[in-house]
Design a protein around this motif. Structure first.
Motif, PDB file in Angstrom:
ATOM      1  N   TRP A 274     -34.524  31.408 -36.359  1.00 55.67           N
ATOM      2  CA  TRP A 274     -34.419  32.071 -37.662  1.00 55.67           C
ATOM      3  C   TRP A 274     -33.027  32.707 -37.766  1.00 55.67           C
ATOM      4  O   TRP A 274     -32.635  33.495 -36.910  1.00 55.67           O
TER       5      TRP A 274
ATOM      6  N   THR B 150     -33.143  38.502 -42.223  1.00 52.28           N
ATOM      7  CA  THR B 150     -33.893  39.454 -41.406  1.00 52.28           C
ATOM      8  C   THR B 150     -34.743  40.372 -42.263  1.00 52.28           C
ATOM      9  O   THR B 150     -35.906  40.640 -41.937  1.00 52.28           O
TER      10      THR B 150
ATOM     11  N   GLU C  97     -36.961  35.612 -33.502  1.00 50.50           N
ATOM     12  CA  GLU C  97     -35.948  34.885 -34.258  1.00 50.50           C
ATOM     13  C   GLU C  97     -35.279  33.820 -33.398  1.00 50.50           C
ATOM     14  O   GLU C  97     -34.909  32.748 -33.892  1.00 50.50           O
TER      15      GLU C  97
END
Length: 316
Positions: free
Chosen positions: A264, A98, A259
């Motif tokens: 992700w 992140t 995300e």
């Protein structure tokens, strides 16, 4: 300055306590029962109640909150109800992904939005300003998940230039591979951020260009570029600092929608998974760490205000 920082930290403690109480109460009042994740068809009501007692869910909500608060302050953030692993371990595993994605997006957003906004402001109501404003309005209006899906369809499915999801290719362990996976989600975040940032910075630049000190510089023969870089830029940095303070929690909490679209493996994807799975300990962990980063971001913004513009007395 040290006294100011200490005072702000002390003021933040009651705020964080209130946030934790409200968040804990909302989670407990939300529909769904975390015990249902452990229930099987062959379990008796006594077995279900025993699970509830082991999880401490049979106690009053204020007792549950007190136990959670004491454990969290001692470093025990609890265990995930889905992964059955320590919450702090899960967060620390997702944090680098992140920070890398959100940090890159924030840096590129500011790097792009500041010069574009000043360029548009210097050419107010001209063709360049109208084009950039139109792009900004489009970026503000379109949903990020739709834009992400369009990028996946074009660059991953049709052109096959970039990977569509994940952070790494299986069997490949290189920095370049991570960069290739991060281009599409970073593009979505940068486009959305620049569209919002430009509105703030352009407005501030236009107001500064109307000030007397700018007209005096023009009277001395200074060019528009010189006035923008040497004089207007410093005063334009104030909304940039505000944006930085507001964006600081996203460096930790991540972009939930982006995300998830690109799979992700960051905090945003973890948060979405935890919400749908009713994984309350993980939700509380992400909420609290985001709140702490918001306080830190506001504190850094106040300090930078005093550095950029000494007229703002924040250090006393």
């Amino acid at each position: 300055m040290h006294k100011y920082i200490l005072r702000r930290i002390l003021q933040a403690i009651p705020l964080l306590i209130v946030i934790s109480i409200v968040s804990f109460a909302l989670i407990k009042l939300a529909p769904g029962d975390p015990v249902s994740s452990f229930v099987t068809p062959d379990m008796s009501p006594e077995d279900v109640e025993r699970i509830r007692q082991n999880m401490g869910l049979d106690q009053p909500i204020y007792v549950q909150y007190w136990h959670w608060l004491v454990n969290m302050l001692s470093g025990d953030w609890g265990y995930s109800l889905v992964n059955h692993r320590p919450v702090l371990t899960l967060i620390m595993e997702r944090l680098p992904a992140t920070i890398g994605l959100m940090g890159s997006a924030l840096f590129l957003s500011l790097l792009i939005s500041v010069p574009l906004s000043m360029y548009a402001a210097a050419r107010k109501n001209k063709a360049a300003d109208k084009v950039l404003s139109l792009i900004s309005y489009i970026g503000i209006s379109i949903p990020s998940f739709w834009f992400g899906i369009m990028l996946i369809y074009l660059f991953a499915v049709k052109l096959q230039w970039l990977p569509s999801m994940g952070m790494r290719t299986i069997g490949v362990n290189s920095f370049l591979d991570v960069v290739k996976h991060g281009i599409l989600p970073c593009t979505v975040l940068v486009f959305m951020n620049v569209s919002v940032y430009m509105r703030y910075i352009r407005s501030q630049t236009i107001s500064q260009l109307e000030e007397d000190y700018v007209q005096i510089q023009y009277a001395y023969g200074s060019t528009t570029g010189t006035v923008l870089v040497r004089h207007v830029l410093k005063n334009t940095l104030l909304p940039v600092i505000t944006i930085f303070g507001m964006s600081f929690p996203e460096l930790i909490a991540g972009a939930f929608i982006t995300e998830s679209v690109f799979s992700w493996p960051g905090m945003g994807a973890l948060g979405i998974t935890s919400v749908f799975a009713l994984d309350y300990p993980v939700i509380m962990g992400i909420t609290m760490i985001s709140s702490v980063m918001l306080v830190i971001g506001n504190l850094l913004a106040d300090i930078l205000y005093g550095i950029v513009d000494p007229r703002i007395k924040t250090m006393k």
